[in-house]
Structures are given as structure tokens and as C-alpha cells.
Design a protein around this motif. Structure first.
Motif, PDB file in Angstrom:
ATOM      1  N   UNK A 191     -10.418  12.951  14.060  1.00 33.02           N
ATOM      2  CA  UNK A 191     -10.038  11.582  13.278  1.00 33.02           C
ATOM      3  C   UNK A 191      -9.861  11.580  12.459  1.00 33.02           C
ATOM      4  N   UNK A 192      -8.271  11.029  12.015  1.00 34.20           N
ATOM      5  CA  UNK A 192      -8.282  11.098  10.812  1.00 34.20           C
ATOM      6  C   UNK A 192      -8.512   9.648  10.016  1.00 34.20           C
ATOM      7  N   UNK A 193      -8.687   8.621   9.176  1.00 30.98           N
ATOM      8  CA  UNK A 193      -8.793   7.197   8.997  1.00 30.98           C
ATOM      9  C   UNK A 193      -8.661   7.150   7.311  1.00 30.98           C
ATOM     10  N   UNK A 194      -7.234   6.298   6.610  1.00 33.39           N
ATOM     11  CA  UNK A 194      -7.848   6.327   5.412  1.00 33.39           C
ATOM     12  C   UNK A 194      -8.720   6.166   4.267  1.00 33.39           C
ATOM     13  N   UNK A 195      -8.864   7.115   3.042  1.00 31.94           N
ATOM     14  CA  UNK A 195      -9.994   6.635   2.634  1.00 31.94           C
ATOM     15  C   UNK A 195      -9.629   7.388   1.017  1.00 31.94           C
ATOM     16  N   UNK A 218       0.939  -1.111  -0.229  1.00 33.43           N
ATOM     17  CA  UNK A 218       0.036  -0.246  -0.134  1.00 33.43           C
ATOM     18  C   UNK A 218       0.619   1.425  -0.137  1.00 33.43           C
ATOM     19  N   UNK A 219       0.178   2.312  -1.108  1.00 38.50           N
ATOM     20  CA  UNK A 219       1.647   3.190  -0.765  1.00 38.50           C
ATOM     21  C   UNK A 219       0.687   4.561  -0.010  1.00 38.50           C
ATOM     22  N   UNK A 220       1.762   5.205   0.811  1.00 38.66           N
ATOM     23  CA  UNK A 220       1.430   6.775   1.715  1.00 38.66           C
ATOM     24  C   UNK A 220       0.309   7.110   1.177  1.00 38.66           C
ATOM     25  N   UNK A 221      -1.085   7.316   2.451  1.00 40.21           N
ATOM     26  CA  UNK A 221      -2.086   8.038   2.020  1.00 40.21           C
ATOM     27  C   UNK A 221      -1.631   9.430   1.482  1.00 40.21           C
ATOM     28  N   UNK A 222      -1.615   9.950   0.842  1.00 39.82           N
ATOM     29  CA  UNK A 222      -2.350  11.363  -0.055  1.00 39.82           C
ATOM     30  C   UNK A 222      -3.120  12.345   1.205  1.00 39.82           C
ATOM     31  N   UNK A 223      -2.344  13.674   0.808  1.00 35.51           N
ATOM     32  CA  UNK A 223      -2.739  14.452   2.429  1.00 35.51           C
ATOM     33  C   UNK A 223      -3.458  15.807   1.318  1.00 35.51           C
ATOM     34  N   UNK A 224      -5.374  15.854   2.372  1.00 36.61           N
ATOM     35  CA  UNK A 224      -5.559  17.237   1.137  1.00 36.61           C
ATOM     36  C   UNK A 224      -4.716  18.553   1.741  1.00 36.61           C
ATOM     37  N   UNK A 225      -4.961  19.709   0.699  1.00 34.89           N
ATOM     38  CA  UNK A 225      -4.369  20.367   1.498  1.00 34.89           C
ATOM     39  C   UNK A 225      -5.027  21.192   3.030  1.00 34.89           C
ATOM     40  N   UNK A 226      -5.757  20.413   3.179  1.00 36.24           N
ATOM     41  CA  UNK A 226      -6.820  20.424   4.766  1.00 36.24           C
ATOM     42  C   UNK A 226      -5.941  20.326   6.040  1.00 36.24           C
ATOM     43  N   UNK A 227      -4.799  19.039   5.752  1.00 39.94           N
ATOM     44  CA  UNK A 227      -5.005  18.215   6.755  1.00 39.94           C
ATOM     45  C   UNK A 227      -4.285  18.971   8.164  1.00 39.94           C
ATOM     46  N   UNK A 228      -3.316  19.823   8.111  1.00 41.19           N
ATOM     47  CA  UNK A 228      -3.379  19.919   8.747  1.00 41.19           C
ATOM     48  C   UNK A 228      -3.990  21.007  10.332  1.00 41.19           C
ATOM     49  N   UNK A 229      -5.121  21.502   9.162  1.00 42.82           N
ATOM     50  CA  UNK A 229      -6.243  22.337   9.450  1.00 42.82           C
ATOM     51  C   UNK A 229      -7.197  20.887  10.265  1.00 42.82           C
ATOM     52  N   UNK A 230      -7.480  20.164  10.607  1.00 40.44           N
ATOM     53  CA  UNK A 230      -7.603  18.895  10.444  1.00 40.44           C
ATOM     54  C   UNK A 230      -7.994  18.522  11.246  1.00 40.44           C
ATOM     55  N   UNK A 231      -6.274  17.879  11.480  1.00 39.42           N
ATOM     56  CA  UNK A 231      -5.134  18.137  12.544  1.00 39.42           C
ATOM     57  C   UNK A 231      -5.144  18.968  14.459  1.00 39.42           C
ATOM     58  N   UNK A 255     -14.946  12.984 -10.414  1.00 37.32           N
ATOM     59  CA  UNK A 255     -15.448  11.323 -10.056  1.00 37.32           C
ATOM     60  C   UNK A 255     -14.683  11.147  -8.846  1.00 37.32           C
ATOM     61  N   UNK A 256     -14.735   9.775  -7.968  1.00 38.20           N
ATOM     62  CA  UNK A 256     -14.984   9.347  -6.993  1.00 38.20           C
ATOM     63  C   UNK A 256     -13.292   9.373  -6.452  1.00 38.20           C
ATOM     64  N   UNK A 257     -12.801   9.660  -5.500  1.00 33.90           N
ATOM     65  CA  UNK A 257     -11.698   9.391  -5.140  1.00 33.90           C
ATOM     66  C   UNK A 257     -10.708   8.170  -4.857  1.00 33.90           C
ATOM     67  N   UNK A 258     -11.184   7.089  -5.285  1.00 33.32           N
ATOM     68  CA  UNK A 258     -10.775   5.705  -5.246  1.00 33.32           C
ATOM     69  C   UNK A 258     -10.353   5.301  -6.615  1.00 33.32           C
ATOM     70  N   UNK A 259     -10.712   5.774  -7.740  1.00 32.01           N
ATOM     71  CA  UNK A 259     -11.986   5.533  -8.514  1.00 32.01           C
ATOM     72  C   UNK A 259     -10.859   6.582 -10.020  1.00 32.01           C
ATOM     73  N   UNK A 260      -9.426   7.409  -9.059  1.00 32.93           N
ATOM     74  CA  UNK A 260      -8.811   8.174 -10.246  1.00 32.93           C
ATOM     75  C   UNK A 260      -8.147   7.799 -11.472  1.00 32.93           C
ATOM     76  N   UNK A 261      -7.517   6.850 -10.483  1.00 37.82           N
ATOM     77  CA  UNK A 261      -6.676   6.086 -11.536  1.00 37.82           C
ATOM     78  C   UNK A 261      -7.463   5.010 -12.791  1.00 37.82           C
TER      79      UNK A 261
END
Length: 366
Positions: free
Chosen positions: A19-23, A1-14, A114-120
Motif C-alpha cells: 500500500x503506497x502513500x505519500x511521505x 503539490x509537486x508529484x511525489x518522487x519514487x525510490x529505486x525500489x518503487x516497482x518492487x513494492x508495487x 537527514x529526514x526526507x521531508x526536510x532535505x531542502x
């Protein structure tokens, strides 16, 4: 599994204690300290903001752009004027879902969301159909951020932050302009069953936008948990659960997004013509459990007269309905409100009943 990406707002959420989860290949906030039920209610009663920057965006430009998108999606792009959007799907040759999507028509280009999990996989599927079309395809997912501002007070929150007359944007239309000084596409769309807007902007501008919208006296930050309970109550399907590569739009109750007569030989057309003629064998239904204090979760077996017919596609307890609800596929003859069936919950067969969708009336703008 590759490392999950982060949205530009990751630091704000933290920093907010999310509660952060891979999705879908991203690290996403599932909930904030106030909790899923409070976030859900904020959207039903007032306004909430979701970071959905994980969604994928493809830009199609060039002289053949509309004809090309007509061929790779099942709804009618020809029915769109610039400034309009539509719900649609990208299909296999068998007429089943590669993904569901939104199609935005601009003066000079088309954007697919499109849905994130399906981009590629979506990208590969679309690029493979390019053939001789005079189009330029760009995957702009990483440079594009997206905030969903949802709830009855969404318009009131947004209006003073923009010169754009947001009150005048009809459902499934969009306008371009600045919100809190940030250049956006302001789209009257959403995935909650409430009125609201989706704001597309450059990834670099997301923090500015977030701080203008979220906070005391403004919008409640909402995570993927509330997004799921809200969309389930509204009867909206989730790719990977309710719809997938084994299901067609007709079976999913989404026949309205299939335009067989649009005059374009879109991928999946022949298979769907055949299915329309022969009729579907099963249909997606909503259900509620008839026993208290139990939950029917994704993957649990669904039984009709003792024989397994499907699994629970979506299932949880949601705050507005306040009971265990879900979606599954039943044979056509039984796919109507009032039909009783059972669900295997940890080895026990529990009674359930088909109910009409949506579970909660939608309050989207006309």
C-alpha cells in the motif's frame, strides 16, 4: 503539490502489493499484504528490511569539513574516529530543531543523514552557514539508496552475503565493503530498538541488494507503518511529531546529544546554555491510555487539571505493547511516571498515565 518522487525500489513494492502513500515528498510503502502487525513482529522476533532510500544524505569534504560540521550540529564531531557515527541535530539560533540527523565520519569526508521531508530546508540552512569555510558540500540524496535490515537475526542474514566481519561492527560504527556484490557502507544503526544494520549503496544497486535480503527464509519486507510502531515502542522521536522547530533537545530528553563544551560555537549554543542554566519548563514523556479500545492520535488535546498543556505528538496502538501508547510534552513537575492526565478523544476526556520510556526494552548492540 509537486508529484511525489519514487525510490529505486518503487516497482518492487508495487509488485509485492504494498500500500503506497505519500511521505516526505516520496511515494512510500506503508505496509505489505501481511500487514503492519506481522511486519512489526518479524522485526522483533526475526528480521525485516525497510526501504528508507527517501532519507537525505549530504557529503561534506575539504580541509575544514570536521570543523564545519562541528558548527552546524550540536553533538561533538571531534569525538568521532573514522568509521564511527553519532546521533545529532541541526538547530536554529533558538536551540530548536531544524532536524535530527546522523553524522558519519570517514577518513576523507563527513556524511550527514537527514529526514526526507526536510532535505531542502536542511540543505539551505547548512549552505547558509558555509561562510568562509574551505568545504565542498554535495547533496547526494538522489544517488544514494538505503536499506535498514533490522531484528535479532539481522547479523545472521547479512554475514554470509559479505566478506566484511559484520559481527565485529560495534553499535554506531560502520564499515565499507560489498554485500551481495554491491559496494556499501554497512552501519550498525537503526530506528527500531532491535539490533540491525543500515546499508547505504548507489541507487542503481538497490534492486540487487533487496533481492539478496528479502524473501522466503530471509527477511520480511516492512513498510513505514511498522517503522513507526517499532520506533515509538523504542521511545525514538519522530521529526514533525515529537520534535520540531518549537522544541529543544533538552525538552525532548535528548540533552545527551548536546555538547556545550565541545569548543565550537555551534548554532543554538547560546540559547541552549541559557536553557540549561534556567532549566526546562516541559519535557517529552511516554504515556498509556487507561481506557480500552481507544487510541490517542497525533494532534489530540492533552489536559492537566482541566487546562490544555499540549497535544498528542505520537500515538497509536502497537503490537508488542498491545495497548494505546504515545508521547506528549508535560510541565516539568508532572513529567514523571505515574502522573495522570486526560486526552480529548472525539469530545470525550479520556484518562492517561505517564510511563517510563522506552515502552519496550531496546536490544541494540553495545
Amino acid at each position: 503539490m509537486e508529484t511525489p518522487k519514487r525510490t529505486p525500489l518503487y516497482k518492487i513494492h508495487v509488485s509485492l502489493g504494498a500500500k503506497m502513500v505519500p511521505f516526505g515528498g516520496y511515494e512510500m510503502p506503508v505496509s505489505y499484504p501481511s500487514g503492519i502487525a506481522a511486519e512489526h513482529r518479524a522485526v522483533r522476533d526475526r528480521v525485516g528490511v525497510f526501504d528508507v532510500s527517501h532519507m537525505g544524505e549530504f557529503e561534506v569534504s575539504g580541509p575544514d569539513r570536521n570543523a564545519f560540521v562541528q558548527r552546524v550540529t550540536c553533538n561533538d564531531v571531534g569525538a568521532l574516529k573514522p568509521g564511527q557515527a553519532q546521533y545529532s541535530a541541526i538547530l536554529t539560533d533558538q536551540g530548536t530543531f531544524v532536524d535530527d540527523c546522523l553524522v558519519y565520519r570517514f577518513e576523507d569526508r563527513v556524511m550527514l543523514v537527514v529526514n526526507a521531508a526536510n532535505i531542502s530546508q536542511d540543505w539551505e540552512h547548512i549552505v547558509a552557514q558555509k561562510r568562509g569555510a574551505n568545504v565542498r558540500l554535495r547533496d547526494i540524496s538522489d544517488e544514494t539508496g538505503l536499506l535498514a535490515v533490522q531484528g535479532p537475526a539481522a547479523e545472521t542474514l547479512l554475514a554470509p552475503l559479505t566478506p566484511v566481519g559484520v559481527a565485529m561492527i560495534p553499535y554506531y560504527h560502520f564499515a565499507q565493503g560489498k554485500v551481495a556484490g554491491v559496494q556499501c557502507f554497512i552501519s550498525r544503526t537503526g530506528y527500531t530498538g532491535e539490533d540491525g544494520f543500515e546499508l547505504y549503496a548507489r541507487a542503481a544497486d538497490m534492486e540487487t541488494l533487496w533481492h539478496a535480503l528479502v524473501g522466503a527464509g530471509r527477511a520480511e519486507p516492512c513498510g513505514l507503518g511498522a517503522r513507526d510502531t517499532l520506533r515509538l515502542e523504542a521511545g525514538y522521536p519522530l521529526y514533525g511529531s515529537d520534535i520540531d522547530a518549537g522544541v529543544t533537545p533538552y525538552e525532548a530528553g535528548l540533552g545527551w546529544i548536546v555538547k556545550l563544551d565541545k569548543g565550537a560555537d555551534f548554532t543554538g549554543l547560546a540559547a541552549l546554555k541559557r536553557q540549561k542554566l534556567e532549566g526546562v519548563k516541559r519535557r517529552l514523556v511516554g504515556f498509556k491510555l487507561l481506557e480500552p479500545r481507544l487510541v490517542a492520535r497525533h494532534g489530540y488535546g492533552v489536559y492537566l487539571d482541566g487546562a490544555q498543556v499540549d497535544v498528542v505528538r505520537s500515538g497509536t496502538v502497537t503490537p508488542t505493547v498491545n495497548c494505546a501508547i504515545g508521547m506528549t510534552y508535560l510541565p516539568l513537575a508532572q513529567a514523571k511516571p505515574g502522573t495522570g492526565f486526560t486526552i480529548d478523544i472525539r469530545g470525550k476526556r479520556v484518562a492517561a498515565e505517564v510511563v517510563a520510556l522506552p515502552f519496550v526494552a531496546r536490544k541494540t548492540k553495545k
